[in-house]
Scaffold this active site. Structure first.
Site, PDB file in Angstrom:
ATOM      1  N   ASN A 170      40.951  38.618  40.170  1.00  0.00           N
ATOM      2  CA  ASN A 170      40.162  37.912  39.653  1.00  0.00           C
ATOM      3  C   ASN A 170      39.459  36.964  41.477  1.00  0.00           C
ATOM      4  O   ASN A 170      40.367  36.168  41.191  1.00  0.00           O
ATOM      5  CB  ASN A 170      40.662  36.595  38.614  1.00  0.00           C
ATOM      6  CG  ASN A 170      40.741  35.612  38.137  1.00  0.00           C
ATOM      7  OD1 ASN A 170      38.846  34.941  38.908  1.00  0.00           O
ATOM      8  ND2 ASN A 170      41.043  35.403  37.088  1.00  0.00           N
ATOM      9  N   CYS A 190      35.591  29.263  38.142  1.00  0.00           N
ATOM     10  CA  CYS A 190      35.644  30.298  37.835  1.00  0.00           C
ATOM     11  C   CYS A 190      34.117  30.668  37.043  1.00  0.00           C
ATOM     12  O   CYS A 190      33.187  31.579  36.850  1.00  0.00           O
ATOM     13  CB  CYS A 190      36.511  30.918  36.770  1.00  0.00           C
ATOM     14  SG  CYS A 190      38.599  31.425  37.644  1.00  0.00           S
ATOM     15  N   HIS A 231      32.842  37.082  33.669  1.00  0.00           N
ATOM     16  CA  HIS A 231      34.034  36.806  34.554  1.00  0.00           C
ATOM     17  C   HIS A 231      35.130  37.580  34.190  1.00  0.00           C
ATOM     18  O   HIS A 231      35.710  37.979  33.745  1.00  0.00           O
ATOM     19  CB  HIS A 231      34.461  35.408  34.414  1.00  0.00           C
ATOM     20  CG  HIS A 231      35.870  34.959  35.583  1.00  0.00           C
ATOM     21  ND1 HIS A 231      35.585  35.317  36.597  1.00  0.00           N
ATOM     22  CD2 HIS A 231      36.151  34.087  35.022  1.00  0.00           C
ATOM     23  CE1 HIS A 231      36.803  34.253  37.137  1.00  0.00           C
ATOM     24  NE2 HIS A 231      37.199  34.067  35.947  1.00  0.00           N
TER      25      HIS A 231
END
Ligand code: ACO
Length: 325
Positions: A282, A119, A252
């Site tokens: 996500n 990520c 993020h």
């Protein structure tokens, strides 16, 4: 004279198939897995996510995002001299997604490679592109985050499968005599590998280990909140700026509670945080460039504003990029 890098254009792409929490809950119910819109929204802020079609790989999503970024930048693929793709879900073990994107864009010759920092991948990729531009080895870079996390989810594990989605985001960076990117900050600590990982791997013609995402959610949460504040402060210090100078925080997009908590630590009001996790879930390395492109296109982000991009992910890896848009 010092060379800087600046963002010339942004683009993003979301696959057509969109599942709301209710759609996903209904699909999971067929497999005896129970979840609800209420639980997902309350714990994560996620309301919907996109999943790639069977025939789409990371390189397809990345190429669409790249085309849109090239159009926004007003340049052609032939003018690129560097392509970096951040992904943990490549089409193949090799070659890289970046070389596939290069070919799909109809160009050849410039260096193209993938970065794998989960990520935080886009933050890593942007930092590498910035360094290559500063050193004079590239003038126009395409930097992409692209993921098909739906391929590595265990749809029997409700603690993880409701959290992720697919997508891609891209930026064109170019050399400039003014910033641009003001400061970058990268870190990793491999001792945390077991709290977020996909342990399976290709071995002698088969898959050894479980090829689906495993996560200790609470351990990830605690670690993320701490390091995101630290890295943001480190980038601000390098640029001699303070949290009051940040116009937009583009974190993020893992979980709304992690984002709210980071914003609070940086004394930023909620309306200074770009939030797309509600609509995208996500999307790992794609989440930051997707959020950036969303806020550029809807007019929130304006030229001259100061943006803090920051990410944390498996490894663990974390980092930030502070830039003047
Ligand atoms: N639907 C309904 N119930 C669920 C679900 C679900 N999808 N998932 C878990 N539950 C249940 C659990 O079984 C448990 O039930 P029990 O009390 O009867 O045992 C209860 O909900 C609480 O479970 P917890 O795991 O303790 O829930 P928690 O409040 O910690 O929330 C979450 C879980 C959302 C994953 C949280 O820990 C979190 O946000 N962690 C951060 C992780 C993250 O964002 N990861 C993204 C990837 S990492 C990254 O991108 C940096």
């Amino acid at each position: 004279m010092r060379i800087y890098s600046r963002i010339l254009g942004t683009g993003s792409y979301l696959p057509e198939k969109r599942l709301t929490n209710a759609d996903l809950a209904a699909e999971l119910a067929h497999q005896g897995v129970e979840t609800s819109d209420d639980w997902i929204v309350e714990r994560t802020g996620i309301r919907a996510r996109h999943f790639a079609a069977d025939a789409q790989g990371s390189s397809d999503l990345a190429t669409e995002a790249a085309r849109r970024a090239l159009t926004a930048a007003g340049i052609s693929a032939e003018e690129l001299d560097l392509i970096i793709v951040a992904t943990s879900t490549p089409d193949m073990v090799f070659p890289s997604v970046a070389t596939m994107v290069q070919h799909k864009l109809g160009t050849a010759g410039c260096p193209a490679f993938d970065v794998q920092a989960v990520c935080s991948g886009f933050i890593y990729a942007l930092t590498i592109a910035d360094s290559m531009i500063q050193s004079g080895s590239a003038k126009r870079a395409l930097v992409i985050g692209s993921e098909v996390f739906s391929r590595i989810l265990d749809f029997k594990d409700r603690t993880t499968c409701v959290l992720f989605g697919d997508g891609a985001g891209a930026v064109i960076l170019e050399a400039a005599d003014k910033p641009g990117i003001l400061a970058t900050d990268l870190h990793a600590d491999g001792k945390h590998k077991d709290i977020l990982c996909v342990p399976g791997h290709v071995n002698r013609g088969g898959i050894l280990g479980d090829p689906v995402l495993k996560m200790d959610g609470q351990a990830v949460f605690k670690l993320a909140v701490g390091v995101l504040e630290e890295t943001a402060r480190a980038s601000l210090a390098k640029a001699n700026l303070t949290d009051a100078d940040i116009d937009w925080l583009i974190p993020h997009q893992a979980n709304i509670r992690i984002m709210q908590s980071t914003a609070k630590k940086l004394k930023l009001s909620a309306d200074k945080v770009v939030v797309t996790v509600d609509q995208h879930g996500n999307t790992s390395a794609a989440s930051i460039p997707l959020a950036l492109d969303t806020a550029v296109r809807d007019g929130r982000i304006q030229r001259g504003q100061t943006l803090m991009l920051e990410g944390v992910g498996g490894g663990f890896t974390w980092g930030s990029v502070l830039l003047r848009y």
